[in-house]
Design a protein around this motif. Structure first.
Motif, PDB file in Angstrom:
ATOM      1  N   GLU A  37      80.514  72.785  56.684  1.00  0.00           N
ATOM      2  CA  GLU A  37      79.610  73.832  57.114  1.00  0.00           C
ATOM      3  C   GLU A  37      78.293  73.051  57.114  1.00  0.00           C
ATOM      4  O   GLU A  37      77.379  73.346  58.065  1.00  0.00           O
ATOM      5  CB  GLU A  37      79.520  75.205  56.743  1.00  0.00           C
ATOM      6  N   CYS A  38      77.874  72.363  56.065  1.00  0.00           N
ATOM      7  CA  CYS A  38      76.605  71.956  56.001  1.00  0.00           C
ATOM      8  C   CYS A  38      76.438  70.356  55.519  1.00  0.00           C
ATOM      9  O   CYS A  38      77.277  70.042  54.613  1.00  0.00           O
ATOM     10  CB  CYS A  38      76.038  72.773  55.049  1.00  0.00           C
ATOM     11  N   ASN A  39      75.633  69.572  56.187  1.00  0.00           N
ATOM     12  CA  ASN A  39      75.325  68.140  55.692  1.00  0.00           C
ATOM     13  C   ASN A  39      73.965  67.584  55.597  1.00  0.00           C
ATOM     14  O   ASN A  39      73.665  66.714  55.538  1.00  0.00           O
ATOM     15  CB  ASN A  39      76.128  67.139  56.637  1.00  0.00           C
ATOM     16  N   LEU A  40      73.344  68.774  55.278  1.00  0.00           N
ATOM     17  CA  LEU A  40      71.685  68.607  55.266  1.00  0.00           C
ATOM     18  C   LEU A  40      71.637  67.655  54.308  1.00  0.00           C
ATOM     19  O   LEU A  40      70.429  66.818  54.344  1.00  0.00           O
ATOM     20  CB  LEU A  40      71.184  70.146  54.917  1.00  0.00           C
ATOM     21  N   CYS A  41      72.085  67.766  53.077  1.00  0.00           N
ATOM     22  CA  CYS A  41      71.720  66.551  52.182  1.00  0.00           C
ATOM     23  C   CYS A  41      71.984  65.216  52.250  1.00  0.00           C
ATOM     24  O   CYS A  41      71.511  64.427  51.742  1.00  0.00           O
ATOM     25  CB  CYS A  41      72.766  67.125  50.797  1.00  0.00           C
ATOM     26  N   CYS A  42      72.827  65.078  53.360  1.00  0.00           N
ATOM     27  CA  CYS A  42      73.045  63.520  54.059  1.00  0.00           C
ATOM     28  C   CYS A  42      72.071  63.011  55.012  1.00  0.00           C
ATOM     29  O   CYS A  42      72.593  61.852  55.458  1.00  0.00           O
ATOM     30  CB  CYS A  42      74.568  63.632  54.361  1.00  0.00           C
ATOM     31  N   CYS A 144      68.791  73.618  42.066  1.00  0.00           N
ATOM     32  CA  CYS A 144      69.994  73.966  42.798  1.00  0.00           C
ATOM     33  C   CYS A 144      69.705  74.569  44.020  1.00  0.00           C
ATOM     34  O   CYS A 144      68.980  75.069  44.332  1.00  0.00           O
ATOM     35  CB  CYS A 144      70.852  75.094  41.849  1.00  0.00           C
ATOM     36  N   CYS A 145      70.911  74.204  44.905  1.00  0.00           N
ATOM     37  CA  CYS A 145      70.844  74.445  46.221  1.00  0.00           C
ATOM     38  C   CYS A 145      70.869  76.111  46.465  1.00  0.00           C
ATOM     39  O   CYS A 145      71.632  76.810  45.725  1.00  0.00           O
ATOM     40  CB  CYS A 145      71.918  73.980  47.080  1.00  0.00           C
ATOM     41  N   GLU A 146      70.052  76.692  47.321  1.00  0.00           N
ATOM     42  CA  GLU A 146      70.084  78.174  47.453  1.00  0.00           C
ATOM     43  C   GLU A 146      71.205  78.759  48.165  1.00  0.00           C
ATOM     44  O   GLU A 146      71.430  79.804  47.968  1.00  0.00           O
ATOM     45  CB  GLU A 146      68.926  78.634  48.001  1.00  0.00           C
TER      46      GLU A 146
HETATM   47  S1  SF4 Z   1      73.899  71.531  48.680  1.00  0.00           S
HETATM   48 FE1  SF4 Z   1      73.075  73.114  49.892  1.00  0.00          FE
HETATM   49  S2  SF4 Z   1      71.982  71.810  51.696  1.00  0.00           S
HETATM   50 FE2  SF4 Z   1      73.241  70.350  50.412  1.00  0.00          FE
HETATM   51  S3  SF4 Z   1      75.042  70.152  51.966  1.00  0.00           S
HETATM   52 FE3  SF4 Z   1      75.608  71.792  50.159  1.00  0.00          FE
HETATM   53  S4  SF4 Z   1      74.961  73.621  50.764  1.00  0.00           S
HETATM   54 FE4  SF4 Z   1      74.014  71.964  52.220  1.00  0.00          FE
END
Ligand code: SF4
Ligand code: SF4
Length: 209
Positions: A37-42, A144-146
């Motif tokens: 659902e999320c790839n913000l970290c990439c 830590c990611c929220e």
């Molecule tokens: S750590 Fe958080 S911001 Fe990064 S991919 Fe996972 S949910 Fe998304």
């Protein structure tokens, strides 16, 4: 370079990391949208610093990819490197601080391994990619990611000592592979993950890497 030995030790460390992550998931049942659902970290990791042992492990994963996907990974790394050169720097000379900022917000900053929105080398991803999303101790600071573990729970969680694993990866890279420092992912992909093994060591000897 004692690649086989370095990778054996590194895999033992990854098994320990994966065990710790599994234990945190078992105890706290967090929401983990990472990867699907999320790839913000990439999105700003083409220049993420990785150690040599992480790069040699990544090399194994890239070698197993279908040719078209592998080519897309190398092309992504070339795009990032070209942009860095256009900005007047060489990828191998970036400091960690410069690397974090130089491609931020640009398409070329997206991780070359993020293909179709997912990590093409998930089982071979670097240490920080395994741990981001879990409470980690970066060496004096717990982050830590929220979106995963609720912030109000942070105090009661035992963080994973990321800094210890990162130091160990650097030690293996130094003592068994002869690398005195780490480099941006795009540069490692185009050297350690791309070149024949015999071409790698002279390259890094020459650059003082
Ligand atoms: S750590 Fe958080 S911001 Fe990064 S991919 Fe996972 S949910 Fe998304
Ligand atoms: S290696 Fe995979 S998990 Fe890590 S930043 Fe790249 S795409 Fe994301």
């Amino acid at each position: 370079m004692r690649v086989k030995e370095a990778l054996e030790r590194y895999r033992e460390m990854l098994a320990e990391i994966d065990r710790r992550c599994a234990e945190l998931r078992r105890r706290y049942n967090p929401r983990m949208p990472c990867g699907y659902e999320c790839n913000l970290c990439c999105l700003n990791t083409a220049t993420l610093f990785i150690s040599a042992v992480e790069a040699f492990h990544l090399r194994e994963g890239i070698e197993r990819l279908p040719r078209e996907v592998r080519n897309a990974v190398f092309e992504g790394a070339r795009r990032a490197s070209r942009r860095i050169l256009e900005l007047g720097k060489h990828p191998k000379d970036l400091t960690r601080e410069e690397a974090v900022e130089i491609l931020r917000g640009r398409g070329e900053g997206i991780c070359p391994l993020l293909i179709g929105g997912v990590c093409a080398c998930y089982d071979h991803r670097p240490i920080i990619c395994r741990l981001w999303g879990y409470p980690i101790d970066t060496g004096g600071r717990v982050v830590c990611c929220e979106k995963t573990f609720p912030p109000e729970k942070l105090d009661e969680l035992e963080p994973i000592p990321y800094h210890r694993y990162w130091e160990e990866a650097q030690r293996l890279s130094r003592e068994l592979l002869g690398f005195d420092r780490s480099y941006p992912m795009c540069y490692m992909i185009l050297t350690v993950c791309y070149l024949p093994l015999k071409a790698i060591k002279p390259l890094f000897d020459k650059t003082g890497g």
